[in-house]
Design an enzyme around this catalytic site. Structure first.
Site, PDB file in Angstrom:
ATOM      1  N   ASP A   2       9.844   2.544  -0.528  1.00  0.00           N
ATOM      2  CA  ASP A   2       8.234   3.294  -0.005  1.00  0.00           C
ATOM      3  C   ASP A   2       8.373   2.717   1.949  1.00  0.00           C
ATOM      4  O   ASP A   2       8.020   1.924   2.048  1.00  0.00           O
ATOM      5  CB  ASP A   2       7.300   2.973   0.019  1.00  0.00           C
ATOM      6  N   TYR A  62       0.719  -0.995  -0.148  1.00  0.00           N
ATOM      7  CA  TYR A  62      -0.627  -0.181  -0.244  1.00  0.00           C
ATOM      8  C   TYR A  62       1.137   1.171  -0.106  1.00  0.00           C
ATOM      9  O   TYR A  62       1.717   1.439   0.615  1.00  0.00           O
ATOM     10  CB  TYR A  62      -0.964   0.001   1.282  1.00  0.00           C
ATOM     11  N   LYS A  75       4.841   9.789   8.152  1.00  0.00           N
ATOM     12  CA  LYS A  75       5.440   8.653  10.033  1.00  0.00           C
ATOM     13  C   LYS A  75       5.551   9.451  10.842  1.00  0.00           C
ATOM     14  O   LYS A  75       5.915  10.598  11.398  1.00  0.00           O
ATOM     15  CB  LYS A  75       4.419   7.709  10.087  1.00  0.00           C
TER      16      LYS A  75
END
Ligand SMILES: Cc1ncc(COP(=O)(O)O)c(C=O)c1O
Ligand SMILES: N[C@H](C=O)CCC(=O)O
Length: 435
Positions: A247, A152, A275
């Site tokens: 990623d 994702y 994050k």
């Protein structure tokens, strides 16, 4: 027994709050991952968080294994981070003009992450991956991109194909609304499958702008890459002139200061972050080699912008977080606690006779309700979702807040000490044994 029949009645105030939210927001939430869709029942509404704990509006305390889905590596409401946020906010919350603090955070990122020579700050992980993809396409003049099933990368149209996280959890891996035009240049391969990768490059390597992957997957549960897979990726992309994008929105500053690329010793061409880099505030980043990043406007011609990009409050939170991680690195302790928790969950499931496997890198981990080692989406998809739902609700009843999907890794913080890990293992023993 199905997951939903094992979900107990929600605490009264959370139930009322959810009913209100359902009237106001689609599904009652602002991001589907938090909707408890896979485990049934009502999401707990949170009032506050402190250290390793979440407190719901009904007054219950939970050991938190979500950590806001990754950012809270220092624990919640960390004093120095809060002080930095407060100081920044008192000077104004947004200027739309450059600040020295942005350069400071850029220096901290560049110093830590091996692949990043230049970096752009954005507002989320989604913006980071969307922008990195555009830059890779602009830099190579090619259109095609390879992604891996169950990975994702945020809700970028071109990458919302065979997607993990809530898209997988809630059965929408290929989202309606993504046009064939947006996703037509996306090739989906199976994670860890070297042969598929070699075949794809043999067939159309000269058209592939980029390969993007989670270098440790968190979004189909925690899945670890084989070194041969990573090395093949690096070799093929170099050979064919494609941009290799790690990623590291989840793994950056989580599995090592320099992310998975530091841990595995494989340096991509570009990296996306989110994050932890924002210290719990909305901030993402993408970066890479100077020759690639200098394609970005105004140095080059690839457009990417943001009214709130480099926001002073978010930058302050991120910068304070990275400073603490550098001065007082928690990684050895996270590794020790992670090993202890993984062994404890494994033993608890074995003692209860439950088919399972545990996958972990540092403080990211998943107890899969699948007896075989999970290495790709097809393996993850074979897990016993009902057994996961029972486990989730059992743990909640014991005050342990695990991610509400089999397809999300758990995260813990530097404040999850031996006592908390022991408490978690004891709870798991009882829950898995059906007590
Ligand atoms: C690996 C990865 N990339 C990208 C994203 C998108 O980040 P955000 O939710 O901040 O847009 C996420 C999480 O959502 C993620 O886990
Ligand atoms: N797995 C997702 C990101 O990492 C969970 C966060 C979200 O989408 O709300």
């Amino acid at each position: 027994m199905s997951a939903s029949t094992s979900s107990p009645a929600a605490p009264a105030r959370s139930q009322a709050a959810f009913e209100r939210a359902l009237r106001l927001m689609p599904g009652g939430v602002n991001s589907p991952a938090r909707a408890f869709g896979a485990v049934g029942g009502t999401p707990l509404f949170i009032e506050r968080a402190e250290g390793p704990y979440l407190f719901d509006i009904d007054g219950h305390r939970y050991v938190d294994y979500i950590g806001s889905w990754g950012p809270m590596i220092l624990g919640h409401a960390q004093a120095e981070v809060i002080a930095a946020i407060t100081r920044a906010a008192e000077r104004g919350t947004s200027y739309g003009a450059p600040t020295e603090a942005e350069s400071q955070l850029a220096e901290q990122i560049i110093e830590a992450v091996p692949s990043i020579e230049k970096v752009r700050l954005v507002n989320s992980g989604t913006e980071a991956t969307m922008s990195a993809l555009r830059v890779a396409r602009g830099a190579t003049g090619r259109n095609k991109v390879i992604k891996f099933a169950g990975n994702y990368h945020g809700h970028v149209d071109a990458l919302l194909v065979a997607a993990g996280s809530a898209a997988a959890t809630l059965g929408a891996p290929d989202s309606p609304g993504v046009t064939p035009g947006a996703a037509g240049d996306t090739l989906v391969l199976s994670y860890n499958d070297v042969t598929q990768l070699e075949n794809a490059f043999a067939a159309e390597g000269d058209q592939i702008a980029a390969v993007i992957l989670e270098p440790v997957v968190g979004n189909m549960g925690c899945v670890v890459p084989a070194m041969e897979f990573l090395r093949t990726l690096r070799d093929l992309t170099t050979h064919h002139g494609s941009v290799l994008i790690f990623d590291e929105v989840m793994t950056g500053f989580r599995v090592a200061p320099g992310g998975a690329q530091e841990l595995f010793g494989i340096t991509p061409d570009m990296t996306t972050l989110g994050k932890i880099v924002g210290g719990g505030m909305p901030l993402g980043a993408y970066g890479g080699r100077t020759d690639i990043m200098d394609n970005v406007l105004p140095a080059g011609k690839v457009y990417q912008a943001g009214t709130l990009s480099g926001n002073p409050v978010a930058v302050a939170a991120g910068s304070a977080t990275l400073k603490i991680l550098k001065e007082n690195p928690p990684y050895e302790q996270l590794e020790r606690m992670g090993a202890k928790l993984a062994a404890g969950l494994d033993a608890a499931a074995t003692a209860a006779g439950i088919p399972h496997s545990v996958t972990r890198v540092g403080s990211m981990m998943t107890l899969f309700f699948n007896p075989d080692r999970v290495t790709c989406w097809d393996d993850a998809d074979r897990c016993d979702r009902d057994a996961f739902g029972r486990y989730f609700w059992g743990m909640i009843q014991k005050g342990i807040y695990m991610p509400c999907s089999q397809f999300e890794a758990l995260f813990f913080s530097r404040l999850h000490d031996e006592a908390i890990i022991d408490e978690t293992i004891d709870a798991a023993k009882e829950v898995l044994a059906g007590e």
